[in-house]
Design an enzyme around this catalytic site. Structure first.
Site, PDB file in Angstrom:
ATOM      1  N   GLU A 173      -8.557  13.096  -7.953  1.00  0.00           N
ATOM      2  CA  GLU A 173      -7.188  12.742  -8.607  1.00  0.00           C
ATOM      3  C   GLU A 173      -6.717  13.138  -7.761  1.00  0.00           C
ATOM      4  O   GLU A 173      -5.707  13.888  -8.029  1.00  0.00           O
ATOM      5  CB  GLU A 173      -7.485  13.273  -9.858  1.00  0.00           C
ATOM      6  N   ASP A 214      -7.890   3.865  -5.623  1.00  0.00           N
ATOM      7  CA  ASP A 214      -8.867   3.355  -7.132  1.00  0.00           C
ATOM      8  C   ASP A 214      -9.079   1.802  -6.170  1.00  0.00           C
ATOM      9  O   ASP A 214      -8.668   0.633  -5.899  1.00  0.00           O
ATOM     10  CB  ASP A 214      -8.503   3.388  -7.472  1.00  0.00           C
TER      11      ASP A 214
END
Length: 665
Positions: free
Chosen positions: A125, A215
């Site tokens: 993250e 991602d």
């Protein structure tokens, strides 16, 4: 003529520990497999890839031929395999010893499988705190990639962020690449030719590198992306456009770092990517922050002022959501107990690392903390670990401390079969009810929280892309379920177990009482005017006893918010003492007078038996929350809200509830 711009193209693949196998399989079919097969056909397109260790193990077991392509691409030098924590923890949220252990475990795995030990790491993250520098270096990591917003917050101009900088902590260095937010929002959502033209424009401007790391699920799992990326050929068009351009060259991060000098020393503030900085704020602050960002955007000042609009930090999630904070602090406590052993058994370290997976500790665009099966996976591993530690290094049957640092004490009482946790907040209710044989916490519930995105529910569903591209999941507004205004009203009280109400009024003024005698270790006692309340744990059973004085003619209602794996699925049902089944957990329950009900759960592989003395009125209903996900707003069942209501017949009435978790035969 300017030199070509180096495209540093990286993708990150991860699935949460505890995710449903069919979800992972679907992600592989729609994303991982077609992506790997497409890239394999273009050996001259160099890139970086990070697969979390837990996901890599699963994919290698279930899809060995597809994953062999990735290993071959690594051996032929096309792909750089990037490390990280094995189960994808937020490194800043776990102890330094576990950071090093997690990173080393995945690096060992990648070296054994792909032939090369990673020198770079994916930062989960992109949560940056300077405290992680030494841990990364101790684990053999030379560089990580974080968002360009981190550098903007440090005062760097955007045009300088086309390479890497060096930071240090205590004299230990680490190189930092700046991931381009512009590229994150372009790939793969804008047409391929426009993305290629943007990269060529960077080359024309004399930029050294275009840094992308995001991602992989955006390439097939996110809404509309499978058709766009594969059926309509976006990925092939993009790769072929990049390879055909004399102004773009693909490199791995490690190659670029070997052949290009750094840009100098830098010190970054604690931060994550820009969207996270909004998600982590409490609802009122998040609404103010979003309004301020929109105000600056409309005024044409956003790009100039963005470095000064920072929002919150990742750790705010632990102060926002009490349930996640409790889970996190329990994990830290068990990590310390494991570290205190002369030699930690591998299987216990495995359980700890699985309990450190980041996904269930926070909530943003994806379900995260709001998904019961992800929290359940954390608790499964914590309870497994705790039971094993108790066998290896037994602890006292009762302890008290401010475990979660919220300013209030919590008591833990346990035996070999059961553990309860009671918070000193006036409710005298359970924030944890864990069964060791079932490896399940019945207190793993979630209250309704105010979320600033709830204001978007009434907006017109759907978004229209500009030009030929598709809409990012960040901009989609749709509802997966009908949502009424009452569904998003925040809870006034935690969704705890054994919350008492007298004639419908919640009792919030209990105070602890010292228990004397030999039973003290297994007993907790609380009192208020007219009621003494006692918890006793023995032989894996919890007994709760109320002594009511001077309350004749009134009613005591006891609410049990119970987390059960089947939720509103077909495998969960109520069974009464006569063997009848009045319904499932997703249905309302109303029984006029009863002394026993069993909550049978096929997914759990067990039953929670509730016995009442005297007979009580039983009622139950599903408890739902409303949260956002990449597919829209959804209602998720978090718990059964079970209520036992007792008539107080005299001025000296005793009431007893027994809760017995039972493993299925």
């Amino acid at each position: 003529m300017n030199s070509p711009v180096s495209l540093l193209f990286g993708v990150h693949a991860h699935q949460p520990v505890g995710n449903f196998p069919e979800v992972i399989a679907d992600a592989h079919e729609r994303c991982y497999r077609p992506f790997l097969h497409t890239l394999y056909a273009y050996p001259e397109f160099r890139f970086a890839a990070h697969f979390s260790g837990w996901l890599l193990d699963w994919l290698r077991e279930h899809y060995p031929e597809d994953m062999a392509l990735l290993a071959e691409m690594a051996r032929r030098g096309q792909v750089e395999l990037v490390g990280s924590g094995d189960t994808e923890p937020v490194l800043a949220a776990i102890p330094a010893r576990d950071r090093v252990g997690q990173i080393t475990r995945l690096s060992d795995k990648l070296e054994d499988w792909g032939g090369t030990r990673p020198s770079g790491a994916w930062l989960t993250e992109r949560v940056w705190e300077s405290s992680i520098v030494s841990s990364l270096a101790d684990a053999g990591i030379d560089y990580v990639a974080v968002d360009d917003t981190h550098f903007l917050y440090a005062g760097q101009p955007a045009e300088a962020l086309d390479g890497y900088f060096t930071t240090e902590d205590g004299g230990v260095p680490l190189d930092l690449f700046a991931i381009s937010e512009q590229l994150r929002y372009r790939l793969p959502f804008s047409p391929a030719h426009e993305a290629v033209a943007y990269l060529e424009g960077l080359a024309a401007d004399g930029r050294s590198a275009a840094v992308y790391f995001d991602d992989i699920e955006k390439f097939g799992v996110w809404p509309e992306t499978y058709d766009w990326v594969y059926n309509r050929g976006w990925l092939k068009s993009f790769i072929e456009g990049v390879l055909a351009s004399p102004h773009i060259v693909t490199r791995t991060y490690a190659d670029y770092r070997r052949t290009h000098p750094g840009r100098g020393v830098i010190y970054l503030p604690t931060a994550s990517y820009s969207e996270m900085n909004e998600w982590t704020l409490p609802a009122p602050a998040a609404a103010d922050y979003a309004a301020l960002v929109e105000q600056e955007k409309q005024a044409g000042r956003l790009e100039r002022n963005r470095p000064y609009l920072r929002g919150g930090i990742w750790r705010n999630f632990l102060s926002r959501y009490a349930e996640g904070n409790w889970m996190h602090k329990r994990m830290l406590g068990l990590s310390a107990r494991l570290a205190a052993l002369p030699k930690a058994p591998v299987e216990l370290t495995d359980a700890l690392y699985r309990a450190q997976a980041n996904d269930a500790y926070w909530h943003g665009l994806f379900g995260g903390l709001y998904l019961p099966h992800l929290r359940r996976a954390i608790w499964n591993n914590l309870i497994e670990l705790e039971a094993a530690l108790d066998r290896l290094a037994p602890r006292a049957a009762q302890s008290v401390a401010d475990i979660d640092f919220d300013g209030r004490r919590e008591w833990l009482v346990h035996d070999a079969g059961l553990q309860i946790a009671v918070r000193d907040d006036g409710l005298a209710a359970l924030c944890e009810l864990s069964s060791y044989p079932l490896q399940h916490n019945f207190g793993d519930t979630l209250r309704r929280y105010a979320e600033h995105y709830h204001a978007r529910i009434d907006q017109t569903p759907g978004e229209t892309p500009v030009g030929e591209g598709i809409v990012s999941a960040h901009d989609i507004v749709r509802c997966k379920h009908p949502i009424a205004p009452a569904d998003i009203v925040p809870d006034a009280l935690p969704r705890a177990i054994v919350i008492d109400r007298l004639d419908g009024e919640a009792l919030t003024d209990y105070r602890a009482v010292d228990v004397k005698g030999g039973a003290a270790a297994s007993t907790l006692a609380f009192t208020r005017d007219g009621i003494d309340k006692t918890y006793t744990v023995a032989d894996g059973v919890l007994e709760v006893r109320w002594q009511c004085r001077g309350l004749a003619g009134r009613r005591l209602g006891v609410t049990l918010n119970l987390a059960l794996p089947s939720c509103d699925g077909y495998a969960g049902r109520y069974r009464l003492a006569d063997g009848s089944i009045p319904g499932g957990f997703g249905q309302p329950l109303a029984v006029a007078q009863a002394t026993q009900v069993e909550l049978e759960d096929g997914v759990l592989g067990g039953t929670l038996r509730i016995a009442a003395q005297p007979a009580a009125e039983f009622a139950a209903a599903p408890h739902f929350t409303v949260s956002q996900s990449e597919a829209g707003f959804e209602k998720i069942m978090q718990a059964v809200e079970f209520v036992a209501s007792f008539a107080i017949d005299s001025d000296n009435t005793q009431i007893v509830l027994r809760l017995s978790p039972v493993r299925a035969e």
